[in-house]
Design a protein around this motif. Structure first.
Motif, PDB file in Angstrom:
ATOM      1  N   ARG A 101       0.716  -1.124   0.136  1.00  0.00           N
ATOM      2  CA  ARG A 101       0.228  -0.025  -0.049  1.00  0.00           C
ATOM      3  C   ARG A 101       0.972   1.084   0.286  1.00  0.00           C
ATOM      4  O   ARG A 101       0.411   2.277  -0.956  1.00  0.00           O
ATOM      5  CB  ARG A 101      -1.172   0.250   1.119  1.00  0.00           C
ATOM      6  CG  ARG A 101      -1.729   1.031   1.155  1.00  0.00           C
ATOM      7  CD  ARG A 101      -3.404   1.059   2.000  1.00  0.00           C
ATOM      8  NE  ARG A 101      -2.733   0.219   3.774  1.00  0.00           N
ATOM      9  CZ  ARG A 101      -2.187  -0.272   4.170  1.00  0.00           C
ATOM     10  NH1 ARG A 101      -3.531  -1.311   4.092  1.00  0.00           N
ATOM     11  NH2 ARG A 101      -2.079  -0.216   5.389  1.00  0.00           N
ATOM     12  N   THR A 102       2.206   1.368   1.070  1.00  0.00           N
ATOM     13  CA  THR A 102       3.243   2.518   0.961  1.00  0.00           C
ATOM     14  C   THR A 102       3.484   2.465  -0.711  1.00  0.00           C
ATOM     15  O   THR A 102       3.454   3.705  -1.212  1.00  0.00           O
ATOM     16  CB  THR A 102       3.517   1.915   1.766  1.00  0.00           C
ATOM     17  OG1 THR A 102       3.548   2.359   3.334  1.00  0.00           O
ATOM     18  CG2 THR A 102       5.348   3.945   1.854  1.00  0.00           C
ATOM     19  N   ASP A 103       3.764   1.848  -1.256  1.00  0.00           N
ATOM     20  CA  ASP A 103       4.718   1.677  -2.428  1.00  0.00           C
ATOM     21  C   ASP A 103       3.387   2.026  -3.564  1.00  0.00           C
ATOM     22  O   ASP A 103       3.948   2.373  -4.282  1.00  0.00           O
ATOM     23  CB  ASP A 103       5.127   0.190  -3.316  1.00  0.00           C
ATOM     24  CG  ASP A 103       6.178   0.429  -2.249  1.00  0.00           C
ATOM     25  OD1 ASP A 103       7.165   0.809  -1.478  1.00  0.00           O
ATOM     26  OD2 ASP A 103       6.921  -1.091  -2.241  1.00  0.00           O
ATOM     27  N   SER A 146      11.353  -5.216   5.232  1.00  0.00           N
ATOM     28  CA  SER A 146       9.908  -5.159   5.741  1.00  0.00           C
ATOM     29  C   SER A 146       9.137  -6.168   3.945  1.00  0.00           C
ATOM     30  O   SER A 146       8.005  -6.147   4.132  1.00  0.00           O
ATOM     31  CB  SER A 146       9.729  -3.644   5.477  1.00  0.00           C
ATOM     32  OG  SER A 146       9.348  -3.382   6.779  1.00  0.00           O
ATOM     33  N   TYR A 147       9.993  -6.199   3.255  1.00  0.00           N
ATOM     34  CA  TYR A 147       9.752  -7.377   1.858  1.00  0.00           C
ATOM     35  C   TYR A 147       9.492  -8.410   2.293  1.00  0.00           C
ATOM     36  O   TYR A 147      10.396  -8.700   3.261  1.00  0.00           O
ATOM     37  CB  TYR A 147       9.761  -6.211   0.989  1.00  0.00           C
ATOM     38  CG  TYR A 147      10.022  -5.404   0.085  1.00  0.00           C
ATOM     39  CD1 TYR A 147       8.777  -5.305  -0.640  1.00  0.00           C
ATOM     40  CD2 TYR A 147      10.361  -4.047   0.564  1.00  0.00           C
ATOM     41  CE1 TYR A 147       8.397  -3.290  -1.238  1.00  0.00           C
ATOM     42  CE2 TYR A 147      10.438  -3.011   0.664  1.00  0.00           C
ATOM     43  CZ  TYR A 147       9.325  -2.793  -0.317  1.00  0.00           C
ATOM     44  OH  TYR A 147       9.021  -1.058  -1.514  1.00  0.00           O
ATOM     45  N   PRO A 148       8.343  -9.042   1.744  1.00  0.00           N
ATOM     46  CA  PRO A 148       8.579 -11.056   2.400  1.00  0.00           C
ATOM     47  C   PRO A 148      10.009 -10.956   1.610  1.00  0.00           C
ATOM     48  O   PRO A 148      10.183 -11.593   2.005  1.00  0.00           O
ATOM     49  CB  PRO A 148       6.989 -10.984   0.621  1.00  0.00           C
ATOM     50  CG  PRO A 148       6.691 -10.037   0.945  1.00  0.00           C
ATOM     51  CD  PRO A 148       7.177  -8.922   1.132  1.00  0.00           C
ATOM     52  N   TYR A 207      11.188  -4.689  -4.705  1.00  0.00           N
ATOM     53  CA  TYR A 207       9.500  -4.469  -4.723  1.00  0.00           C
ATOM     54  C   TYR A 207       9.357  -4.242  -6.730  1.00  0.00           C
ATOM     55  O   TYR A 207       7.925  -3.594  -7.386  1.00  0.00           O
ATOM     56  CB  TYR A 207       9.441  -2.584  -4.246  1.00  0.00           C
ATOM     57  CG  TYR A 207      10.587  -2.171  -5.014  1.00  0.00           C
ATOM     58  CD1 TYR A 207      11.306  -1.626  -6.306  1.00  0.00           C
ATOM     59  CD2 TYR A 207      11.506  -1.876  -4.244  1.00  0.00           C
ATOM     60  CE1 TYR A 207      12.855  -1.182  -6.157  1.00  0.00           C
ATOM     61  CE2 TYR A 207      13.093  -1.327  -4.285  1.00  0.00           C
ATOM     62  CZ  TYR A 207      13.606  -1.072  -5.815  1.00  0.00           C
ATOM     63  OH  TYR A 207      14.298  -0.279  -5.444  1.00  0.00           O
ATOM     64  N   ILE A 208      10.517  -4.773  -7.631  1.00  0.00           N
ATOM     65  CA  ILE A 208       9.833  -4.833  -8.424  1.00  0.00           C
ATOM     66  C   ILE A 208       8.586  -5.521  -8.820  1.00  0.00           C
ATOM     67  O   ILE A 208       7.877  -5.437 -10.021  1.00  0.00           O
ATOM     68  CB  ILE A 208      11.880  -5.250  -9.593  1.00  0.00           C
ATOM     69  CG1 ILE A 208      11.665  -6.625  -9.428  1.00  0.00           C
ATOM     70  CG2 ILE A 208      12.651  -4.828  -8.659  1.00  0.00           C
ATOM     71  CD1 ILE A 208      13.120  -7.347  -9.643  1.00  0.00           C
ATOM     72  N   TYR A 254       4.612  -0.903 -15.382  1.00  0.00           N
ATOM     73  CA  TYR A 254       4.425   0.073 -14.672  1.00  0.00           C
ATOM     74  C   TYR A 254       2.887  -0.175 -13.734  1.00  0.00           C
ATOM     75  O   TYR A 254       2.652  -1.594 -13.993  1.00  0.00           O
ATOM     76  CB  TYR A 254       3.798   1.148 -15.557  1.00  0.00           C
ATOM     77  CG  TYR A 254       2.309   0.912 -16.319  1.00  0.00           C
ATOM     78  CD1 TYR A 254       1.486   0.899 -16.363  1.00  0.00           C
ATOM     79  CD2 TYR A 254       2.664  -0.049 -17.572  1.00  0.00           C
ATOM     80  CE1 TYR A 254       0.004  -0.013 -16.837  1.00  0.00           C
ATOM     81  CE2 TYR A 254       1.768  -0.609 -18.164  1.00  0.00           C
ATOM     82  CZ  TYR A 254       0.498  -0.740 -17.666  1.00  0.00           C
ATOM     83  OH  TYR A 254      -0.813  -0.655 -18.763  1.00  0.00           O
ATOM     84  N   MET A 255       2.904   0.965 -12.891  1.00  0.00           N
ATOM     85  CA  MET A 255       1.938   0.649 -11.843  1.00  0.00           C
ATOM     86  C   MET A 255       1.382   2.190 -11.592  1.00  0.00           C
ATOM     87  O   MET A 255       2.309   2.452 -11.442  1.00  0.00           O
ATOM     88  CB  MET A 255       2.854   0.196 -10.308  1.00  0.00           C
ATOM     89  CG  MET A 255       1.194   0.173  -9.605  1.00  0.00           C
ATOM     90  SD  MET A 255       2.001  -0.664  -7.783  1.00  0.00           S
ATOM     91  CE  MET A 255       3.010  -0.334  -6.726  1.00  0.00           C
TER      92      MET A 255
END
Length: 179
Positions: A47-49, A102-104, A126-127, A134-135
């Motif tokens: 959610r933050t990303d 914090s990322y899995p 996060y990639i 894109y996101m």
């Protein structure tokens, strides 16, 4: 009179029974489950990303750049680091470690350290959000520029220089106390 009293008591009893049944129905209509801590943490990181990407997308839609948004985020959040100002590199390294792990699948490794400089290496967990390239209209390059760039701006305000280099699946970074 007796009939009225009996009718009133019967209606009150029925009303109470309905209230009790309604309360039971309300609580049993949904089987609410608490998310396990790992799932909640994973969702919070995503959610933050996602919000970072949303902010960049909004800035672009308003004729601004990723740099503009990055500076806005750094200026807005810099005060959150006041508690670690003047405490050396350890709290900064712990913060960077916390953010990445914090990322899995986040990994963090210290490569070298001295009293004034620490070099570390992380993966880019996060990639996976950018499998379509894109996101919400934001590329991985724009996201990383904002992510690492606002960290650089915030650390500068604490008297710490931050340099990073992205190569393949990894980010190599160096934090140095400025004199």
């Amino acid at each position: 009179m007796k009939n009225h009293l009996f009718t009133i008591l019967t209606l009150m009893l029925l009303l109470n029974v309905n209230v009790v049944i309604a309360q039971e129905d309300d609580s049993s209509r949904f089987n609410l489950m608490k998310a396990p801590i790992e799932k909640a943490a994973r969702n919070a990181v995503w959610r933050t990303d996602f919000y970072i990407c949303t902010g960049i997308a909004y800035a672009k839609s308003a004729g601004r750049t990723t740099d503009d948004f990055m500076k806005f985020v750094a200026d807005t959040h810099v005060n959150t680091l006041n508690s670690i100002k003047g405490k050396g590199l350890e709290p900064i390294i712990n913060l960077a470690n916390f953010l990445i792990t914090s990322y899995p699948d986040g990994t963090f490794e210290i490569i070298s350290e001295s009293p004034s400089t620490v070099k570390y290496k992380t993966n880019r967990p996060y990639i996976s959000y950018f499998t379509k390239g894109y996101m919400v209209g934001v590329t991985i390059d724009e996201f990383e520029k904002c992510l690492w760039g606002h960290f650089k701006l915030m650390l500068k305000s604490l008297g710490i220089d931050f340099d990073y280099h992205i190569e393949g699946d990894f980010v190599e970074a160096e934090v140095t106390l400025m004199e």
